[in-house]
Scaffold this active site. Structure first.
Site, short mmCIF file in Angstrom:
data_model
loop_
_atom_site.label_atom_id
_atom_site.label_comp_id
_atom_site.label_asym_id
_atom_site.label_seq_id
_atom_site.Cartn_x
_atom_site.Cartn_y
_atom_site.Cartn_z
CE LYS A 160 -0.37 -0.03 5.06
NZ LYS A 160 -1.27 -0.08 6.22
CE1 TYR A 175 10.03 32.57 1.68
CE2 TYR A 175 10.11 30.17 1.74
CZ TYR A 175 9.93 31.35 1.04
OH TYR A 175 9.65 31.31 -0.30
CG MET A 232 6.75 23.89 -2.10
SD MET A 232 5.55 24.74 -3.14
CE MET A 232 4.45 25.40 -1.90
NE ARG A 287 -5.75 0.38 11.83
CZ ARG A 287 -4.51 0.16 11.37
NH1 ARG A 287 -3.59 1.10 11.48
NH2 ARG A 287 -4.19 -1.00 10.83
#
Length: 369
Positions: free
Chosen positions: A38, A264, A313, A136
């Protein structure tokens, strides 16, 4: 291995083969092995990983959602594929591609029976998921009578396995809880077998369970993270080989003087003269902001370089002071030399999150022997 000229995820299929054989060696020859592929095979490439595992003799695959199984079928994977978290929106695709759903609630059972009937199915393979403590997904033990009573008269489906999922197989302090889960599962097996009139395949072990609870291997075991080179404990990690190496290069070097800042929000301010290296990957590639400000480190020419300031990013900046390097040099983010597990731990997360978070825009490069 070839040197990187851009950001790449290098996937070593021979390491995957090693891990598979190691895990296989921990179970009986008669026990079936399910490979969990998965989430793009834990951030790698589900098709190439499944193709390799199928060639090695894996008995079953598991994916989370129907669309992941569709991708494998369309790529030519013929082994049985268990869909662990199917939703009604994917039931038509499941039947059209001969995928096998986990049935974990009455709502899902009713919806799948309806779909199977509409498709004219008989004895379509389903897997019953039981909740023994993870809380779950899954039926509870006391639901067995009504569940089997509902299934028995129906001809559209046939139960091919019953399974559960252990919550803490890697934690020795939770052995009593784990044994409680296993014992509850044994009771479920006996009741299901008695009421069905036959015994489906039974499975409960994950990677850490294969290592720590081999007596509970039943008919099949499931492995995800172990196939990709991580065993949730140091002694097992030493036997496995990480299959993925995330590489990039130095885009630019800067010499910064005292009182200058990096990135930043001026999150890192230089105390004394430093050399910084800018690398072409960032949180859009899977290196999240928690790795900034020294939590994450990369390997440049054999030396560790901490991330400075906030992750951007598309870029990170690292401290290259005192490291003999130049623009264009290769940089290792994680791999056999510097573990994804250790990197994740420094950011207070786990290897699973780091590995599965590597963006699909990162180029995959495959090695095999």
């Amino acid at each position: 291995m070839p040197k990187a000229t851009e950001t790449v995820l290098e996937i070593d299929l021979s390491a995957l083969e090693h891990n598979y054989h190691y895990l296989r060696s921990k179970i009986k020859p008669s026990t079936k092995f399910l490979g969990v592929v998965k989430a793009f095979a834990y951030g790698n490439d589900s098709v190439r990983v499944a193709q390799k595992l199928e060639s090695l003799g894996v008995d079953y695959f598991a994916v989370a959602y129907a669309k992941e199984g569709v991708v494998l079928r369309d790529a030519g994977i013929t082994s049985p594929i268990l869909v662990l978290h199917p939703l009604p929106s994917g039931f038509d695709s499941i039947i059209e591609r001969c995928l096998e759903p986990s049935i974990y609630s009455e709502y899902i059972l009713d919806a799948f029976l309806e779909t199977a009937k509409r498709h004219g199915q008989k004895d379509y393979p389903i897997h019953l998921k039981f909740n023994t403590g993870l809380n779950r997904l899954g039926f509870k033990k006391d639901q067995v009578p009504q569940l089997i009573d509902k299934l028995t008269p129906r001809k559209e489906v046939k139960v091919v396995s019953i399974f559960s999922h252990l919550a803490a197989t890697e934690d020795k302090n939770e052995r009593e809880f784990t044994m409680g889960q296993i014992n509850t599962f044994k009771e479920i097996i006996l009741e299901v077998e008695e009421r069905l009139g036959y015994r489906p395949k039974c499975h409960i072990l994950n990677t850490s369970g294969i290592i720590n609870y081999p007596e509970a291997q039943f008919d099949m075991v499931r492995s995800g993270i172990g196939l990709y080179g991580y065993g949730n404990e140091a002694r097992v990690d030493a036997e496995l080989r990480p299959i993925a190496t995330l590489k990039t290069i130095i885009s630019q070097l800067h010499v910064l003087e005292a009182n200058e800042s990096v990135g930043y929000n001026r999150a890192y301010k230089v105390g004394s003269k430093k050399v910084t290296a800018t690398l072409p990957l960032g949180h859009a590639d899977g290196i999240g902001r928690p790795y900034g400000n020294g939590k994450g480190q990369v390997l440049i020419n054999g030396k560790m370089a901490p991330i400075l300031g906030n992750v951007c990013m598309d870029m990170i900046m690292v401290d290259a002071t005192g490291i003999d390097c130049k623009e264009g040099d290769e940089v290792i983010i994680f791999g056999p030399q510097t573990s994804a597990e250790k990197m994740a731990n420094r950011a207070n997360t786990i290897s699973y999150e780091l590995l599965t978070g590597i963006s699909q825009r990162v180029k995959r490069v495959f090695l095999d022997g």
